[in-house]
Design an enzyme around this catalytic site. Structure first.
Site, PDB file in Angstrom:
ATOM      1  N   PRO A  11       0.855  -1.282   0.004  1.00 50.40           N
ATOM      2  CA  PRO A  11       0.068  -0.147  -0.084  1.00 50.40           C
ATOM      3  C   PRO A  11       1.002   1.439   0.011  1.00 50.40           C
ATOM      4  O   PRO A  11       2.075   1.352   0.660  1.00 50.40           O
ATOM      5  CB  PRO A  11      -0.753  -0.140   1.269  1.00 50.40           C
ATOM      6  CG  PRO A  11      -0.114  -0.953   2.317  1.00 50.40           C
ATOM      7  CD  PRO A  11       0.610  -2.151   1.173  1.00 50.40           C
ATOM      8  N   ASN A  12       0.534   2.252  -0.668  1.00 51.29           N
ATOM      9  CA  ASN A  12       0.876   3.600  -0.822  1.00 51.29           C
ATOM     10  C   ASN A  12       2.157   3.883  -1.742  1.00 51.29           C
ATOM     11  O   ASN A  12       2.720   4.638  -2.023  1.00 51.29           O
ATOM     12  CB  ASN A  12       1.139   4.301   0.617  1.00 51.29           C
ATOM     13  CG  ASN A  12      -0.035   4.239   1.459  1.00 51.29           C
ATOM     14  OD1 ASN A  12      -1.175   5.000   1.000  1.00 51.29           O
ATOM     15  ND2 ASN A  12      -0.060   3.694   2.379  1.00 51.29           N
ATOM     16  N   ARG A  19       5.297  10.847  -2.524  1.00 54.33           N
ATOM     17  CA  ARG A  19       5.030  10.574  -1.290  1.00 54.33           C
ATOM     18  C   ARG A  19       6.285  10.877  -0.417  1.00 54.33           C
ATOM     19  O   ARG A  19       7.051   9.974  -0.448  1.00 54.33           O
ATOM     20  CB  ARG A  19       4.593   9.194  -1.109  1.00 54.33           C
ATOM     21  CG  ARG A  19       4.564   8.682   0.316  1.00 54.33           C
ATOM     22  CD  ARG A  19       4.300   7.069   0.385  1.00 54.33           C
ATOM     23  NE  ARG A  19       4.086   6.586   1.417  1.00 54.33           N
ATOM     24  CZ  ARG A  19       4.267   5.439   1.951  1.00 54.33           C
ATOM     25  NH1 ARG A  19       5.008   4.478   0.959  1.00 54.33           N
ATOM     26  NH2 ARG A  19       4.099   4.983   3.282  1.00 54.33           N
ATOM     27  N   TYR A  24      11.188   8.488   0.967  1.00 60.31           N
ATOM     28  CA  TYR A  24      10.957   7.502  -0.009  1.00 60.31           C
ATOM     29  C   TYR A  24      11.662   7.534  -1.221  1.00 60.31           C
ATOM     30  O   TYR A  24      11.573   6.831  -2.156  1.00 60.31           O
ATOM     31  CB  TYR A  24       9.535   6.991  -0.087  1.00 60.31           C
ATOM     32  CG  TYR A  24       8.950   6.531   1.142  1.00 60.31           C
ATOM     33  CD1 TYR A  24       9.411   5.027   1.825  1.00 60.31           C
ATOM     34  CD2 TYR A  24       7.821   7.458   2.074  1.00 60.31           C
ATOM     35  CE1 TYR A  24       8.779   4.758   2.850  1.00 60.31           C
ATOM     36  CE2 TYR A  24       7.619   6.756   3.124  1.00 60.31           C
ATOM     37  CZ  TYR A  24       7.800   5.544   3.504  1.00 60.31           C
ATOM     38  OH  TYR A  24       7.012   5.022   4.505  1.00 60.31           O
ATOM     39  N   ASN A  75       7.878  -5.652  -1.270  1.00 57.95           N
ATOM     40  CA  ASN A  75       7.985  -4.559  -0.347  1.00 57.95           C
ATOM     41  C   ASN A  75       6.562  -4.516   0.278  1.00 57.95           C
ATOM     42  O   ASN A  75       5.758  -4.137  -0.436  1.00 57.95           O
ATOM     43  CB  ASN A  75       8.050  -3.067  -0.977  1.00 57.95           C
ATOM     44  CG  ASN A  75       8.316  -2.125   0.191  1.00 57.95           C
ATOM     45  OD1 ASN A  75       7.933  -2.278   1.387  1.00 57.95           O
ATOM     46  ND2 ASN A  75       8.799  -0.914  -0.157  1.00 57.95           N
ATOM     47  N   ALA A  78       3.204  -0.988   4.752  1.00 55.09           N
ATOM     48  CA  ALA A  78       2.616  -0.830   5.987  1.00 55.09           C
ATOM     49  C   ALA A  78       2.326  -2.424   6.514  1.00 55.09           C
ATOM     50  O   ALA A  78       2.399  -2.460   7.446  1.00 55.09           O
ATOM     51  CB  ALA A  78       1.518   0.107   6.119  1.00 55.09           C
ATOM     52  N   GLU A  99      12.838  -9.396   0.977  1.00 56.13           N
ATOM     53  CA  GLU A  99      11.865  -8.245   1.715  1.00 56.13           C
ATOM     54  C   GLU A  99      12.736  -6.963   1.274  1.00 56.13           C
ATOM     55  O   GLU A  99      14.054  -7.007   1.666  1.00 56.13           O
ATOM     56  CB  GLU A  99      11.715  -8.722   2.874  1.00 56.13           C
ATOM     57  CG  GLU A  99      11.061  -7.458   3.779  1.00 56.13           C
ATOM     58  CD  GLU A  99      10.886  -7.722   5.222  1.00 56.13           C
ATOM     59  OE1 GLU A  99      11.223  -9.051   5.792  1.00 56.13           O
ATOM     60  OE2 GLU A  99      10.434  -6.811   6.029  1.00 56.13           O
ATOM     61  N   HIS A 101      12.936  -2.728   1.760  1.00 56.15           N
ATOM     62  CA  HIS A 101      12.274  -1.360   1.937  1.00 56.15           C
ATOM     63  C   HIS A 101      13.155  -0.431   1.652  1.00 56.15           C
ATOM     64  O   HIS A 101      14.328  -0.396   1.931  1.00 56.15           O
ATOM     65  CB  HIS A 101      12.228  -1.454   3.823  1.00 56.15           C
ATOM     66  CG  HIS A 101      11.285  -2.230   4.076  1.00 56.15           C
ATOM     67  ND1 HIS A 101       9.895  -2.342   4.048  1.00 56.15           N
ATOM     68  CD2 HIS A 101      11.644  -3.628   4.624  1.00 56.15           C
ATOM     69  CE1 HIS A 101       9.414  -3.479   4.512  1.00 56.15           C
ATOM     70  NE2 HIS A 101      10.581  -4.056   5.145  1.00 56.15           N
ATOM     71  N   ARG A 108      13.545   4.197  12.309  1.00 51.58           N
ATOM     72  CA  ARG A 108      12.368   5.016  12.264  1.00 51.58           C
ATOM     73  C   ARG A 108      11.372   4.923  13.346  1.00 51.58           C
ATOM     74  O   ARG A 108      12.090   4.259  14.508  1.00 51.58           O
ATOM     75  CB  ARG A 108      11.597   4.877  11.059  1.00 51.58           C
ATOM     76  CG  ARG A 108      12.375   5.299   9.775  1.00 51.58           C
ATOM     77  CD  ARG A 108      11.636   5.057   8.246  1.00 51.58           C
ATOM     78  NE  ARG A 108      10.515   5.834   8.704  1.00 51.58           N
ATOM     79  CZ  ARG A 108       9.515   5.698   7.640  1.00 51.58           C
ATOM     80  NH1 ARG A 108       9.702   4.705   6.590  1.00 51.58           N
ATOM     81  NH2 ARG A 108       8.290   6.491   7.658  1.00 51.58           N
TER      82      ARG A 108
END
Ligand code: DHK
Length: 148
Positions: A11-12, A19, A24, A75, A78, A99, A101, A108
């Site tokens: 998502p996103n 964004r 990012y 990825n 969330a 995986e 990111h 973070r």
């Protein structure tokens, strides 16, 4: 072509480029997909890409990789930190997983430190930005090509 990778974006990530670019980056999702395609084709692999903001659609896409892909770059965004369903789907298909990111999730908020996916992954890449996807494709290409 001798193999296929599924690249899964959570998502996103459709908003990449606009964004929170300070977190990012300024590359778009299409830039990420193009980097994956180029890296994969140089290693004799094809890629299929999917992005969804919906957990069930991501589960469906992962399930469909069974018998259709040789590895998955994901990825989960969330859903990394919340989704048992996505982790279960990844475990069910039994393919090698990387995986990715874009940001360094460990630097973070505390809730980003936990991933339901990491224990299933052959490799976890965080904080390398878009280059992390190149590393992920290279890693899977080595794994897949070494098994042939
Ligand atoms: C992307 C997101 O959307 C966040 O929810 C994750 C990840 C981190 C990334 O860095 O690519 O926490």
């Amino acid at each position: 072509m001798t193999g296929r990778l599924l690249i899964v974006h959570g998502p996103n990530l459709n908003l990449l480029g606009t964004r929170e670019p300070e977190i990012y980056g300024s590359d778009t999702l299409e830039d990420v997909n193009e980097l994956c395609r180029k890296t994969a084709s140089e290693r004799g692999l094809e890629v299929q890409t999917v992005q969804s903001n919906h957990e069930g659609e991501l589960v469906d896409a992962i399930q469909a990789a069974r018998g259709n892909a040789d590895g998955i770059v994901i990825n989960p965004a969330a859903y990394t930190h919340t989704s048992v369903a996505i982790a279960d789907a990844l475990a069910a298909v039994g393919l090698p997983i990387v995986e990715v990111h874009l940001s360094n999730v460990h630097a973070r908020e505390p809730f980003r430190k936990h991933s339901y996916v990491s224990a299933l992954a052959s490799a976890v890449i965080a904080g390398a930005g878009i280059t992390g996807y190149r590393f992920a494709v290279e890693h899977l290409a080595e794994l897949i090509n070494s098994r042939r």
